[in-house]
Motif scaffolding. Structure first.
Motif, PDB file in Angstrom:
ATOM      1  N   ARG A 215     -11.394  24.393   4.818  1.00 15.89           N
ATOM      2  CA  ARG A 215      -9.997  23.957   4.735  1.00 15.89           C
ATOM      3  C   ARG A 215      -9.408  23.576   6.093  1.00 15.89           C
ATOM      4  O   ARG A 215      -8.636  22.619   6.181  1.00 15.89           O
ATOM      5  CB  ARG A 215      -9.161  25.027   4.042  1.00 15.89           C
ATOM      6  CG  ARG A 215      -9.532  25.148   2.573  1.00 15.89           C
ATOM      7  CD  ARG A 215      -8.618  26.056   1.790  1.00 15.89           C
ATOM      8  NE  ARG A 215      -8.933  25.958   0.358  1.00 15.89           N
ATOM      9  CZ  ARG A 215      -8.048  26.076  -0.609  1.00 15.89           C
ATOM     10  NH1 ARG A 215      -6.778  26.291  -0.315  1.00 15.89           N
ATOM     11  NH2 ARG A 215      -8.413  25.976  -1.866  1.00 15.89           N
ATOM     12  N   ALA A 219      -8.090  19.863   6.741  1.00 18.35           N
ATOM     13  CA  ALA A 219      -6.680  19.645   7.087  1.00 18.35           C
ATOM     14  C   ALA A 219      -6.546  18.829   8.367  1.00 18.35           C
ATOM     15  O   ALA A 219      -5.650  17.983   8.492  1.00 18.35           O
ATOM     16  CB  ALA A 219      -5.968  20.983   7.230  1.00 18.35           C
ATOM     17  N   TRP A 223      -6.408  16.155   4.937  1.00 17.16           N
ATOM     18  CA  TRP A 223      -6.359  16.756   3.597  1.00 17.16           C
ATOM     19  C   TRP A 223      -5.152  17.674   3.485  1.00 17.16           C
ATOM     20  O   TRP A 223      -4.798  18.376   4.430  1.00 17.16           O
ATOM     21  CB  TRP A 223      -7.645  17.544   3.365  1.00 17.16           C
ATOM     22  CG  TRP A 223      -7.643  18.419   2.142  1.00 17.16           C
ATOM     23  CD1 TRP A 223      -7.856  18.029   0.858  1.00 17.16           C
ATOM     24  CD2 TRP A 223      -7.436  19.841   2.099  1.00 17.16           C
ATOM     25  NE1 TRP A 223      -7.808  19.115   0.011  1.00 17.16           N
ATOM     26  CE2 TRP A 223      -7.552  20.234   0.748  1.00 17.16           C
ATOM     27  CE3 TRP A 223      -7.173  20.808   3.061  1.00 17.16           C
ATOM     28  CZ2 TRP A 223      -7.419  21.560   0.339  1.00 17.16           C
ATOM     29  CZ3 TRP A 223      -7.031  22.141   2.668  1.00 17.16           C
ATOM     30  CH2 TRP A 223      -7.146  22.503   1.324  1.00 17.16           C
ATOM     31  N   ARG A 224      -4.517  17.658   2.306  1.00 16.09           N
ATOM     32  CA  ARG A 224      -3.369  18.521   2.075  1.00 16.09           C
ATOM     33  C   ARG A 224      -3.619  19.395   0.856  1.00 16.09           C
ATOM     34  O   ARG A 224      -3.939  18.897  -0.222  1.00 16.09           O
ATOM     35  CB  ARG A 224      -2.104  17.687   1.875  1.00 16.09           C
ATOM     36  CG  ARG A 224      -1.560  17.128   3.176  1.00 16.09           C
ATOM     37  CD  ARG A 224      -0.291  16.349   2.924  1.00 16.09           C
ATOM     38  NE  ARG A 224      -0.584  15.056   2.295  1.00 16.09           N
ATOM     39  CZ  ARG A 224       0.360  14.246   1.836  1.00 16.09           C
ATOM     40  NH1 ARG A 224       1.629  14.600   1.912  1.00 16.09           N
ATOM     41  NH2 ARG A 224       0.041  13.084   1.296  1.00 16.09           N
ATOM     42  N   ASP A 244       0.817  11.777  -2.309  1.00 17.88           N
ATOM     43  CA  ASP A 244      -0.188  10.973  -1.589  1.00 17.88           C
ATOM     44  C   ASP A 244       0.434   9.745  -0.944  1.00 17.88           C
ATOM     45  O   ASP A 244       1.473   9.290  -1.362  1.00 17.88           O
ATOM     46  CB  ASP A 244      -1.291  10.544  -2.563  1.00 17.88           C
ATOM     47  CG  ASP A 244      -2.299  11.656  -2.781  1.00 17.88           C
ATOM     48  OD1 ASP A 244      -2.193  12.683  -2.088  1.00 17.88           O
ATOM     49  OD2 ASP A 244      -3.162  11.480  -3.643  1.00 17.88           O
TER      50      ASP A 244
END
Length: 244
Positions: A215, A219, A223-224, A244
């Motif tokens: 993660r 991130a 990436w969220r 998005d």
């Protein structure tokens, strides 16, 4: 090991679990603990424990399919062998892929007999194709978040193809820089799988959440977690437009 909490899908024919990274799916020649040791937890009233329909590398996390009885395993075996199972992987790679998407068409063969399952590009090897697209990049350009779609099922296919392109997977101890002291674990995750188990019914599609060990790097590449959580819900495409 608690596999019940990692169950992603269950029906009368098969199960899909979220395999943890760092655990082999079955015992190797040297023995030791494996995921199979805990399969009795997943019998759900059947006389026998489920069995592996395919395999994932020890250090790969994500969607792993189990057949609940012999007939189901035979069906799954044919689907995997004929390439009818759709597979999507997430990875963080070291390097900067040129462009945003493409396909790697590079035959693979054994490195040598002494290296067991280790593979290498080999023009005389088995045809191997992997689609890829970049989902995000780190601010310094040193890493990228890549979605891989293997069209063939060779051993270590994604890992070797990524290395051959010049952007090995972060933490790969065989084909990357993961053998260095203090290196992170392998950042490769079997994100989703689609199985046309019964011709009279829609394919079964299952998604595994991003693993904890990936993660931070994900991130850093954009990436969220909030958007990811929405993707794991049914019919989330409209909601995704909001984030998005």
């Amino acid at each position: 090991m608690d596999l019940l909490s990692r169950l992603l899908h269950r029906d009368g024919l098969m199960l899909v679990i979220d395999k943890p990274a760092g655990v082999p799916v079955h015992r190797g020649p040297k023995g030791g603990p494996s995921l199979e040791d805990a399969f009795d937890q997943l019998r759900f009233g059947l006389p026998r424990a489920p069995a592996l329909a395919h395999r994932l590398d020890k250090d790969t996390s994500g969607c792993l399919v189990l057949g609940r009885h012999r007939k189901a395993l035979d069906r799954l075996g044919k689907l995997f062998k004929t390439g009818r199972v759709g597979k999507t992987y997430w990875a963080v790679v070291e390097g900067a892929p040129e462009g945003d998407a493409g396909e790697i068409d590079l035959a693979l063969g054994r490195l040598d007999a002494a290296r067991g399952w280790w593979m290498r590009p080999d023009p005389l090897g088995l045809p191997s194709r992997t689609g890829w697209r970049v989902l995000g990049r780190s601010a310094d350009g040193a890493r990228a978040f890549v979605e891989f779609t293997p069209h063939t099922g060779r051993t270590h296919q994604i890992r070797v193809h990524a290395q051959a392109m010049g952007w090995p997977i972060l933490g790969d101890p065989v084909y990357g820089h993961g053998r260095r002291e203090g290196a992170p674990p392998l950042h490769l995750h079997a994100r989703a799988i689609t199985i046309p188990m019964q011709d009279s019914k829609p394919p079964v599609s299952v998604t595994a959440p991003a693993p904890e060990h990936m993660r931070e790097a994900l991130a850093a590449c954009g990436w969220r977690a909030a958007a990811d959580a929405l993707r794991e819900l049914p019919n989330a495409s409209e909601a995704l437009k909001l984030v998005d």
